[in-house]
Write an enzyme that holds these catalytic residues in place. Structure first.
Site, PDB file in Angstrom:
ATOM      1  N   HIS A  60       0.679  -1.306  -0.127  1.00  0.00           N
ATOM      2  CA  HIS A  60      -0.078  -0.071   0.000  1.00  0.00           C
ATOM      3  C   HIS A  60       0.963   1.361  -0.001  1.00  0.00           C
ATOM      4  O   HIS A  60       0.575   2.161   0.825  1.00  0.00           O
ATOM      5  CB  HIS A  60      -0.862   0.033   1.229  1.00  0.00           C
ATOM      6  CG  HIS A  60      -1.598  -1.210   1.295  1.00  0.00           C
ATOM      7  ND1 HIS A  60      -2.980  -1.246   0.925  1.00  0.00           N
ATOM      8  CD2 HIS A  60      -1.700  -2.418   1.951  1.00  0.00           C
ATOM      9  CE1 HIS A  60      -3.802  -2.365   1.013  1.00  0.00           C
ATOM     10  NE2 HIS A  60      -2.775  -3.071   1.811  1.00  0.00           N
ATOM     11  N   TYR A 330       3.739  -5.455   9.222  1.00  0.00           N
ATOM     12  CA  TYR A 330       3.473  -4.157   9.336  1.00  0.00           C
ATOM     13  C   TYR A 330       4.592  -3.666  10.314  1.00  0.00           C
ATOM     14  O   TYR A 330       5.272  -2.468   9.935  1.00  0.00           O
ATOM     15  CB  TYR A 330       2.453  -3.836  10.135  1.00  0.00           C
ATOM     16  CG  TYR A 330       0.940  -3.809   8.956  1.00  0.00           C
ATOM     17  CD1 TYR A 330       0.465  -2.585   9.050  1.00  0.00           C
ATOM     18  CD2 TYR A 330       0.533  -5.076   8.633  1.00  0.00           C
ATOM     19  CE1 TYR A 330      -0.545  -2.479   8.134  1.00  0.00           C
ATOM     20  CE2 TYR A 330      -0.689  -4.841   7.739  1.00  0.00           C
ATOM     21  CZ  TYR A 330      -1.086  -3.644   7.431  1.00  0.00           C
ATOM     22  OH  TYR A 330      -2.244  -3.785   6.712  1.00  0.00           O
TER      23      TYR A 330
END
Length: 355
Positions: A60, A330
């Protein structure tokens, strides 16, 4: 008074407590049990696929910050004791993004659109969500995700994956072929504002009495769906979606209704490639309103990892193996970005040479 006798069974039970805790930590750390894909390994695979772009998220990568609020109507409080479901209005920080690890990619691609959220309750508890506009995921396990990144790496000469490598991968992963078929046929929203965004993974809501409910949820837009013409995607401006949402919000807010879907007995909770059948019970829990968006270097979202395993009391993980891998990935991505120095917003910048 005589000291009570302590039996062997009692001593054994006491000794078992720290042993169990240590075993749990060892399992969570990957020191015991079957070998698992690490967050760093997934981040490496993402870099292998999209190339290294120092300062940007590994997935992303191209995004835009936004702010808004979530107005809970109280209906969700029967399913979860999370404070965010009590009637009231709660601040939201979020991010729109498109799929892939290249921050300079054009918006004219048939890829998923994403919305990430951080909701904050009055007691300070945080709930982070990572949502896509597709209701299913292309793989069911972290290992398959790594294999997918390697199989879909673009050949510099053609800009497309090696057909032979891709064919071999799809032969082993029909779930990815099903996802590709879905993406090819499904409408591609013409705006971030008119797409429905899905949790994809299953979670558990814990109600005030301690009962657990397997759930997924979605954010359904008030704006009517408009579709991009997939035959003309190459003609779109590089930052079409990001420019459109900023222009739209300049004229008024965008809204979505949070719809919680409850699993029926037998529904799959550990495989994000499988959608639940239609007709499941749903509960509308509130309305998300987004009123402002802007570049990441001026926005509050830049340094937030939208790890969907950061949950408030009353929301818990399911048995989906993807969730644990997402948490590690993440974290690995954030550590690398922090060491590199966060990159500026790629929106509005010229594509990198050769991209």
């Amino acid at each position: 008074m005589a000291r009570p006798k302590t039996g062997f069974g009692t001593l054994a039970a006491i000794a078992a407590v720290p042993a169990a805790l240590l075993a749990g930590f060892a399992w969570a750390g990957g020191w015991i049990g079957p070998a698992r894909t690490s967050g760093g390994g997934v981040a490496n695979a993402l870099e292998y696929n999209a190339g290294k772009h120092p300062g940007y998220r590994r997935a992303h990568a191209k995004g835009l910050c936004f702010t808004g609020r979530f107005d809970a109507n109280g209906a969700g409080a029967a399913l979860s004791k999370a404070g965010i479901f009590a009637t009231g209005s709660y601040p939201v920080i979020g991010r729109f993004s498109t799929g892939g690890g290249n921050p300079f990619a054009t918006d004219g691609r048939n890829v998923f659109h994403a919305m990430a959220l951080q909701l904050t309750a009055p007691d300070g508890q945080i709930w982070r969500m990572a949502l896509d506009h597709t209701p299913i995921f292309p793989v069911a396990t972290p290992e398959a995700f790594v294999a997918l990144q390697r199989a879909t790496r673009p050949d510099p000469a053609t800009g497309k994956p090696d057909p032979a490598v891709m064919k071999a991968y799809l032969a082993k992963h029909p779930e990815t072929k099903a996802y590709q078929d879905y993406l090819a046929k499904a409408p591609l929203p013409g705006s971030f504002a008119n797409g429905t965004y899905y949790s994809i993974n299953a979670f558990r809501f814990i109600d005030p009495a301690g009962g657990a409910h397997a759930v997924r949820w979605s954010f359904v837009p008030e704006a009517p769906l408009t579709e991009l013409d997939k035959a003309k995607l190459a003609d779109l401006p590089t930052d079409y979606l990001f420019d459109e949402i900023q222009a739209r919000l300049a004229h008024g807010p965008a809204r979505w209704h949070m719809i919680v879907t409850l699993a029926a007995p037998g529904d799959t909770t550990n495989n994000a490639t499988i959608a639940w059948p239609a007709g499941r019970r749903t509960v509308e829990a509130g309305v998300l309103t987004i009123d402002r968006a802007g570049a990441e270097e001026q926005g509050a979202c830049r340094d937030i990892t939208f790890d969907p395993t950061i949950l408030p009391d009353g929301v818990a993980l399911s048995d989906d193996p993807i969730l644990g891998a997402r948490a590690g990935t993440y974290a690995a991505s954030f550590r690398r970005r922090a060491a590199e120095g966060p990159g500026p917003s790629a929106v509005g910048k010229a594509p990198a040479k050769g991209k």
